[in-house]
Each structure stands twice: as C-alpha cells, then as structure tokens.
Scaffold this motif. Structure first.
Motif, PDB file in Angstrom:
ATOM      1  N   THR A  34       0.859  -1.175   0.000  1.00  8.73           N
ATOM      2  CA  THR A  34       0.000   0.000   0.000  1.00  8.73           C
ATOM      3  C   THR A  34       0.892   1.221   0.000  1.00  8.73           C
ATOM      4  OG1 THR A  34      -1.702  -1.173   1.233  1.00  8.73           O
ATOM      5  CG2 THR A  34      -1.842   1.217   1.213  1.00  8.73           C
ATOM      6  N   GLY A  35       0.612   2.114  -0.924  1.00  7.72           N
ATOM      7  CA  GLY A  35       1.358   3.357  -0.994  1.00  7.72           C
ATOM      8  C   GLY A  35       0.487   4.512  -0.545  1.00  7.72           C
ATOM      9  N   ALA A  36       1.095   5.676  -0.490  1.00  9.59           N
ATOM     10  CA  ALA A  36       0.358   6.878  -0.098  1.00  9.59           C
ATOM     11  C   ALA A  36       0.310   7.823  -1.299  1.00  9.59           C
ATOM     12  CB  ALA A  36       1.037   7.550   1.080  1.00  9.59           C
ATOM     13  N   SER A  47      11.040  -6.529  -9.867  1.00  8.26           N
ATOM     14  CA  SER A  47      10.943  -5.189 -10.454  1.00  8.26           C
ATOM     15  C   SER A  47      10.059  -4.286  -9.597  1.00  8.26           C
ATOM     16  CB  SER A  47      10.373  -5.269 -11.864  1.00  8.26           C
ATOM     17  OG  SER A  47      11.120  -6.131 -12.673  1.00  8.26           O
ATOM     18  N   PRO A  48      10.503  -3.950  -8.391  1.00 15.41           N
ATOM     19  CA  PRO A  48       9.644  -3.122  -7.529  1.00 15.41           C
ATOM     20  C   PRO A  48       9.382  -1.728  -8.097  1.00 15.41           C
ATOM     21  CG  PRO A  48      11.787  -3.473  -6.512  1.00 15.41           C
ATOM     22  CD  PRO A  48      11.740  -4.332  -7.739  1.00 15.41           C
ATOM     23  N   HIS A  49      10.182  -1.294  -9.055  1.00 17.74           N
ATOM     24  CA  HIS A  49       9.974   0.020  -9.674  1.00 17.74           C
ATOM     25  C   HIS A  49       8.824   0.011 -10.678  1.00 17.74           C
ATOM     26  CE1 HIS A  49      12.617  -2.260 -12.325  1.00 17.74           C
ATOM     27  NE2 HIS A  49      12.134  -1.527 -13.322  1.00 17.74           N
ATOM     28  N   ARG A  50       8.253  -1.164 -10.966  1.00 24.72           N
ATOM     29  CA  ARG A  50       7.171  -1.293 -11.960  1.00 24.72           C
ATOM     30  C   ARG A  50       5.819  -1.549 -11.293  1.00 24.72           C
ATOM     31  NH1 ARG A  50       8.728  -5.773 -15.770  1.00 24.72           N
ATOM     32  NH2 ARG A  50       6.723  -5.217 -16.688  1.00 24.72           N
ATOM     33  N   CYS A  95       5.383   5.774  -8.175  1.00 25.91           N
ATOM     34  CA  CYS A  95       4.761   5.328  -9.419  1.00 25.91           C
ATOM     35  C   CYS A  95       3.554   6.218  -9.697  1.00 25.91           C
ATOM     36  CB  CYS A  95       4.354   3.859  -9.349  1.00 25.91           C
ATOM     37  SG  CYS A  95       2.970   3.514  -8.242  1.00 25.91           S
ATOM     38  N   THR A  96       3.029   6.088 -10.882  1.00 26.87           N
ATOM     39  CA  THR A  96       1.849   6.856 -11.268  1.00 26.87           C
ATOM     40  C   THR A  96       0.759   5.873 -11.667  1.00 26.87           C
ATOM     41  OG1 THR A  96       3.279   8.602 -12.098  1.00 26.87           O
ATOM     42  CG2 THR A  96       0.998   8.662 -12.802  1.00 26.87           C
ATOM     43  N   VAL A  97      -0.418   6.051 -11.097  1.00 27.74           N
ATOM     44  CA  VAL A  97      -1.552   5.188 -11.411  1.00 27.74           C
ATOM     45  C   VAL A  97      -2.714   6.047 -11.880  1.00 27.74           C
ATOM     46  CG1 VAL A  97      -0.880   3.400  -9.758  1.00 27.74           C
ATOM     47  CG2 VAL A  97      -2.429   5.212  -9.037  1.00 27.74           C
ATOM     48  N   GLU A  98      -3.579   5.441 -12.695  1.00 22.94           N
ATOM     49  CA  GLU A  98      -4.778   6.159 -13.134  1.00 22.94           C
ATOM     50  C   GLU A  98      -5.749   6.274 -11.979  1.00 22.94           C
ATOM     51  OE1 GLU A  98      -6.825   4.977 -16.649  1.00 22.94           O
ATOM     52  OE2 GLU A  98      -5.003   4.941 -17.853  1.00 22.94           O
ATOM     53  N   GLY A  99      -6.486   7.342 -11.976  1.00 21.35           N
ATOM     54  CA  GLY A  99      -7.490   7.561 -10.945  1.00 21.35           C
ATOM     55  C   GLY A  99      -7.131   8.767 -10.090  1.00 21.35           C
ATOM     56  N   ARG A 100      -8.106   9.242  -9.362  1.00 17.22           N
ATOM     57  CA  ARG A 100      -7.915  10.412  -8.510  1.00 17.22           C
ATOM     58  C   ARG A 100      -7.991   9.963  -7.058  1.00 17.22           C
ATOM     59  NH1 ARG A 100      -7.668  15.134  -9.978  1.00 17.22           N
ATOM     60  NH2 ARG A 100      -8.154  17.030  -8.862  1.00 17.22           N
ATOM     61  N   HIS A 101      -6.906  10.161  -6.340  1.00 20.17           N
ATOM     62  CA  HIS A 101      -6.832   9.825  -4.916  1.00 20.17           C
ATOM     63  C   HIS A 101      -6.398  11.078  -4.160  1.00 20.17           C
ATOM     64  CE1 HIS A 101      -7.046   5.492  -5.827  1.00 20.17           C
ATOM     65  NE2 HIS A 101      -6.266   5.784  -6.851  1.00 20.17           N
ATOM     66  N   ARG A 102      -7.014  11.310  -3.012  1.00 25.70           N
ATOM     67  CA  ARG A 102      -6.617  12.472  -2.208  1.00 25.70           C
ATOM     68  C   ARG A 102      -5.199  12.277  -1.690  1.00 25.70           C
ATOM     69  NH1 ARG A 102     -10.851  12.767   2.311  1.00 25.70           N
ATOM     70  NH2 ARG A 102      -9.818  10.811   2.409  1.00 25.70           N
ATOM     71  N   PRO A 103      -4.405  13.341  -1.663  1.00 20.37           N
ATOM     72  CA  PRO A 103      -3.050  13.232  -1.092  1.00 20.37           C
ATOM     73  C   PRO A 103      -3.103  12.679   0.327  1.00 20.37           C
ATOM     74  CG  PRO A 103      -3.278  15.302  -2.251  1.00 20.37           C
ATOM     75  CD  PRO A 103      -4.657  14.669  -2.210  1.00 20.37           C
ATOM     76  N   GLY A 104      -2.247  11.703   0.591  1.00 19.80           N
ATOM     77  CA  GLY A 104      -2.188  11.049   1.891  1.00 19.80           C
ATOM     78  C   GLY A 104      -3.052   9.811   2.002  1.00 19.80           C
ATOM     79  N   MET A 151      -4.674  11.247 -12.950  1.00 19.43           N
ATOM     80  CA  MET A 151      -3.540  10.409 -12.561  1.00 19.43           C
ATOM     81  C   MET A 151      -3.121  10.776 -11.140  1.00 19.43           C
ATOM     82  SD  MET A 151      -3.055   8.712 -15.377  1.00 19.43           S
ATOM     83  CE  MET A 151      -1.457   7.962 -15.292  1.00 19.43           C
ATOM     84  N   THR A 152      -2.566   9.810 -10.413  1.00 24.43           N
ATOM     85  CA  THR A 152      -2.100  10.044  -9.051  1.00 24.43           C
ATOM     86  C   THR A 152      -0.674   9.528  -8.919  1.00 24.43           C
ATOM     87  OG1 THR A 152      -4.334   9.804  -8.165  1.00 24.43           O
ATOM     88  CG2 THR A 152      -2.530   9.567  -6.608  1.00 24.43           C
ATOM     89  N   VAL A 153       0.185  10.357  -8.341  1.00 22.53           N
ATOM     90  CA  VAL A 153       1.550   9.938  -8.013  1.00 22.53           C
ATOM     91  C   VAL A 153       1.482   9.297  -6.633  1.00 22.53           C
ATOM     92  CG1 VAL A 153       3.910  10.707  -7.582  1.00 22.53           C
ATOM     93  CG2 VAL A 153       2.558  11.786  -9.393  1.00 22.53           C
ATOM     94  N   VAL A 154       2.055   8.086  -6.514  1.00 21.30           N
ATOM     95  CA  VAL A 154       1.985   7.321  -5.272  1.00 21.30           C
ATOM     96  C   VAL A 154       3.401   6.987  -4.811  1.00 21.30           C
ATOM     97  CG1 VAL A 154       1.103   5.208  -4.197  1.00 21.30           C
ATOM     98  CG2 VAL A 154      -0.194   6.294  -6.030  1.00 21.30           C
ATOM     99  N   GLU A 155       3.664   7.206  -3.525  1.00 21.18           N
ATOM    100  CA  GLU A 155       4.938   6.791  -2.920  1.00 21.18           C
ATOM    101  C   GLU A 155       4.707   5.497  -2.162  1.00 21.18           C
ATOM    102  OE1 GLU A 155       6.405   9.857  -0.338  1.00 21.18           O
ATOM    103  OE2 GLU A 155       7.424  10.877  -1.974  1.00 21.18           O
ATOM    104  N   TYR A 156       5.671   4.583  -2.271  1.00 16.98           N
ATOM    105  CA  TYR A 156       5.568   3.318  -1.554  1.00 16.98           C
ATOM    106  C   TYR A 156       6.969   2.814  -1.252  1.00 16.98           C
ATOM    107  CZ  TYR A 156       6.631   1.218  -6.087  1.00 16.98           C
ATOM    108  OH  TYR A 156       7.229   0.877  -7.279  1.00 16.98           O
ATOM    109  N   THR A 157       7.057   1.921  -0.293  1.00 20.02           N
ATOM    110  CA  THR A 157       8.333   1.294   0.044  1.00 20.02           C
ATOM    111  C   THR A 157       8.248  -0.163  -0.360  1.00 20.02           C
ATOM    112  OG1 THR A 157       8.590   2.801   1.903  1.00 20.02           O
ATOM    113  CG2 THR A 157       9.973   0.827   1.905  1.00 20.02           C
ATOM    114  N   ALA A 158       9.220  -0.598  -1.148  1.00 17.15           N
ATOM    115  CA  ALA A 158       9.236  -1.977  -1.637  1.00 17.15           C
ATOM    116  C   ALA A 158       9.685  -2.925  -0.533  1.00 17.15           C
ATOM    117  CB  ALA A 158      10.157  -2.082  -2.842  1.00 17.15           C
ATOM    118  N   HIS A 159       9.578  -4.217  -0.816  1.00 19.36           N
ATOM    119  CA  HIS A 159       9.953  -5.246   0.152  1.00 19.36           C
ATOM    120  C   HIS A 159      11.432  -5.181   0.526  1.00 19.36           C
ATOM    121  CE1 HIS A 159      10.937  -7.104  -3.713  1.00 19.36           C
ATOM    122  NE2 HIS A 159      11.757  -7.908  -3.059  1.00 19.36           N
ATOM    123  N   ASN A 160      12.255  -4.537  -0.308  1.00 18.94           N
ATOM    124  CA  ASN A 160      13.684  -4.408  -0.017  1.00 18.94           C
ATOM    125  C   ASN A 160      13.994  -3.138   0.777  1.00 18.94           C
ATOM    126  OD1 ASN A 160      13.315  -2.463  -1.962  1.00 18.94           O
ATOM    127  ND2 ASN A 160      14.562  -3.459  -3.519  1.00 18.94           N
TER     128      ASN A 160
END
Length: 164
Positions: free
Chosen positions: A41-43, A106-109, A86-95, A71-80
């Motif tokens: 889960t990213g923010a 390929s955690p960057h994908r 990343c950028t995903v389609e859709g509108r999400h409120r910041p946070g 589009m929404t820019v999302v920050e997340y921490t990978a398993h490493n």
C-alpha cells in the motif's frame, strides 16, 4: 462487389488468430501478478490531469480527439526497503492509501492492484467475442446486400459489376 465482404472476413480471421494470443498474454500477466506479485500500500502524493489524444473515429474530422485522464503519483516502500514512486490512473486524495502490486524482481514497476484482477481477462474475452460476432454479422450483411443488388441484373451487368 464481394471485396467488401472479403475485407470483413479477413478482419475476422485476423481477430480469430491474434485474439486468443492477446487474451493469453493478458491472462498470464494477471496470473503472474496474482501468484507472485508483491502487494503493498502506498500513499497518494499528488494528482494531476493528463491530456491524451486518440485518432478520431469520424473520417471527416481533421483533428484527433482530445481527452483527459486523472492520474495520481503514489509513494511506496518496496519489500527491499527502498522507497519508490509510481503513477496510477485515478484520482486519490493526497495522503490516502492506494493498493499496489509489483513483480518481485521489479519493484519500480508497480501498478494499481486492479492490474492483478481476472476482470481484465473477462473484458478481453468479451471484446474478442463481440469483435468476432460483429465482423461475421457485417460480412453476412454485405453478402446479402450484394445478392440483392445483383439478382435483378442482366448477365452483362452482372459481369460489369463483378457479381457472382
């Protein structure tokens, strides 16, 4: 005269050949992400509206159709432990939380978790079915119209119009 009908039959053959391959690729990708994909889960960081263009379906239009996608820019921490964006389609409120999935190597994908849904395969199968049925129906309709046109013609006119 039968060239138009032949075009629809060629298109149908192309769809019949390529369609299952495309469906298989989509199904394998979804299966891979469902089985081995890492869910996280990213923010949401920010949202923006992306301008896209596509060819107009109207042959009389000169310009392409323009549409916008949220589009929404999302920050997340990978398993490493490394942070990514990343950028995903859709509108999400910041946070707000955004469900993601990514291939283990390929955690960057990362993609939205909906990328691992078999609903994509169902949509591909329905699209394939509609295309095959639609192209078959159109070829049949053109054949019927050619038959209706050619039936009352004299033998010379049938030859001139390339009627069967």
């Amino acid at each position: 005269m039968r060239d138009h009908s032949h075009s629809f039959l060629v298109a149908r053959q192309l769809v019949l050949i390529l369609g299952p391959f495309v469906i298989l690729v989509i199904a394998l990708r979804v299966h891979y992400l469902r089985r081995w994909g890492v869910r996280t889960t990213g923010a949401a960081v920010s949202t923006f509206r992306e301008r896209r263009t596509r060819r107009s379906s109207d042959p009389d239009r000169i310009r392409d159709d323009v549409y916008f996608v949220d589009m929404t820019v999302v920050e997340y921490t990978a398993h490493n432990g490394i942070p990514y964006r990343c950028t995903v389609e859709g509108r999400h409120r910041p946070g707000s939380p955004v469900a993601l999935v990514y291939p283990p190597r390929s955690p960057h994908r990362a993609k939205a978790a909906s990328a691992a849904s078999y609903g994509r395969v169902v949509v591909a199968i329905l699209t394939y079915t509609i295309l095959v049925v639609g192209l078959s129906y159109m070829a049949h309709q053109v054949d019927n119209q050619v038959d209706d046109f050619c039936a009352p013609l004299t033998p010379e006119a049938r030859t001139f119009h390339d009627c069967p």
